[in-house]
Design a protein around this motif. Structure first.
Motif, short mmCIF file in Angstrom:
data_model
loop_
_atom_site.label_atom_id
_atom_site.label_comp_id
_atom_site.label_asym_id
_atom_site.label_seq_id
_atom_site.Cartn_x
_atom_site.Cartn_y
_atom_site.Cartn_z
N SER A 17 0.88 -1.00 -0.13
CA SER A 17 0.03 0.00 0.03
C SER A 17 0.81 1.25 0.00
N TRP A 18 0.34 2.31 -0.29
CA TRP A 18 0.81 3.71 -0.07
C TRP A 18 0.11 4.54 1.20
N ARG A 19 1.17 5.13 1.55
CA ARG A 19 1.04 5.76 2.90
C ARG A 19 1.25 7.19 2.64
N MET A 20 0.41 8.42 3.12
CA MET A 20 0.80 9.53 2.81
C MET A 20 0.72 10.42 4.32
N SER A 21 1.30 11.31 4.27
CA SER A 21 1.11 12.25 5.47
C SER A 21 0.66 13.47 4.76
N TYR A 22 -0.21 14.50 5.56
CA TYR A 22 -0.81 15.57 5.22
C TYR A 22 -0.95 16.45 6.35
N ARG A 23 -1.19 17.81 6.09
CA ARG A 23 -1.64 18.67 7.05
C ARG A 23 -2.38 19.88 6.48
N ALA A 24 -3.06 20.50 7.57
CA ALA A 24 -3.95 21.71 7.29
C ALA A 24 -3.09 23.03 6.94
N VAL A 25 -3.58 23.67 6.02
CA VAL A 25 -2.94 25.03 5.74
C VAL A 25 -3.78 26.01 6.08
N TYR A 26 -3.84 26.69 7.25
CA TYR A 26 -4.73 27.68 7.52
C TYR A 26 -4.60 29.15 6.86
N ASP A 27 -3.42 29.45 6.63
CA ASP A 27 -3.11 30.73 5.68
C ASP A 27 -1.79 30.38 5.21
#
Length: 227
Positions: A17-27
């Motif tokens: 499988s593929w695993r991704m990391s991500y994050r919120a961008v507020y501004d």
């Protein structure tokens, strides 16, 4: 929240499988903590990147991310004071039903008790400011329970400011405050009134790392200064 979105940080194959990391961008200047998710199997990286983009496009906004984004947007051109941020936090706790009205009233009294410290913008507070405030409470004759309660209140407020990205974390571990009731033994009466609160819902509504509030002293925790 007009600019809030999610961005990919990393993408790697883990077994089949593929695993991704991500994050919120507020501004442009504020971004959230990294989160990880397995997006499934893909025959190539190009296919995995397509799956990742599709995942982020359809990802519902996390309520806590929306709250942080709104808080950041609300402070554009205005930095809240310690008292304003604390008041906003307890207003939120009351609105979601995490605290009772009676507890809310007590917390409002704590905001007023912040005095001059409560008028300082949260990004300008120093450890020395906090120590001077604690020393002033002791000099004014507050019992140790009330002094420690107010130190907890200040710590929680500044941690919230850091969580909302309004300031860098402030190390208050060296702040000196009464650690027992021993200093109160010579006083004429015990510290009056304690209110226990059940705040699991409050903690959950704010941040996974937030600590639940301890039992609190009411506004009657002040005693007369010794003659």
């Amino acid at each position: 929240m007009r600019n809030m979105h999610y961005e990919r940080v990393s993408l790697a194959r883990r077994g089949g499988s593929w695993r991704m990391s991500y994050r919120a961008v507020y501004d442009a200047e504020h971004k959230g903590d990294r989160k990880w998710v397995t997006i499934g199997a893909a025959a190539s990286r190009a296919e995995a990147e397509h799956l990742a983009a599709e995942y982020l496009y359809n990802l519902p906004r996390d309520p806590e991310d929306e709250r942080r984004a709104a808080a950041i947007e609300a402070t554009e051109g205005h930095m809240p004071t310690v008292g304003e941020l604390r008041q906003d936090d307890i207003d939120h706790a009351l609105s979601v039903g995490a605290i009772e009205k009676s507890t809310y009233t007590g917390y409002c009294q704590h905001v007023r008790r912040l005095g001059d410290l409560g008028e300082i913008p949260v990004d300008r507070v120093t450890a020395q400011d906090v120590q001077l405030y604690i020393d002033s409470l002791v000099e004014d004759g507050y019992c140790s329970e009330t002094v420690n309660l107010m130190l907890w209140t200040v710590r929680e407020t500044l941690e919230l400011a850091s969580f909302r990205m309004l300031r860098t974390p402030l190390d208050l571990r060296r702040i000196r405050a009464p650690c027992s009731q021993a200093s109160d033994a010579a006083r004429s009466a015990p510290c009056a009134g304690r209110t226990s609160i059940s705040s699991a819902a409050w903690c959950a509504s704010r941040t996974p790392s937030a600590r639940c509030p301890p039992p609190t002293a009411t506004s009657r925790g002040r005693r007369a200064r010794p003659a």
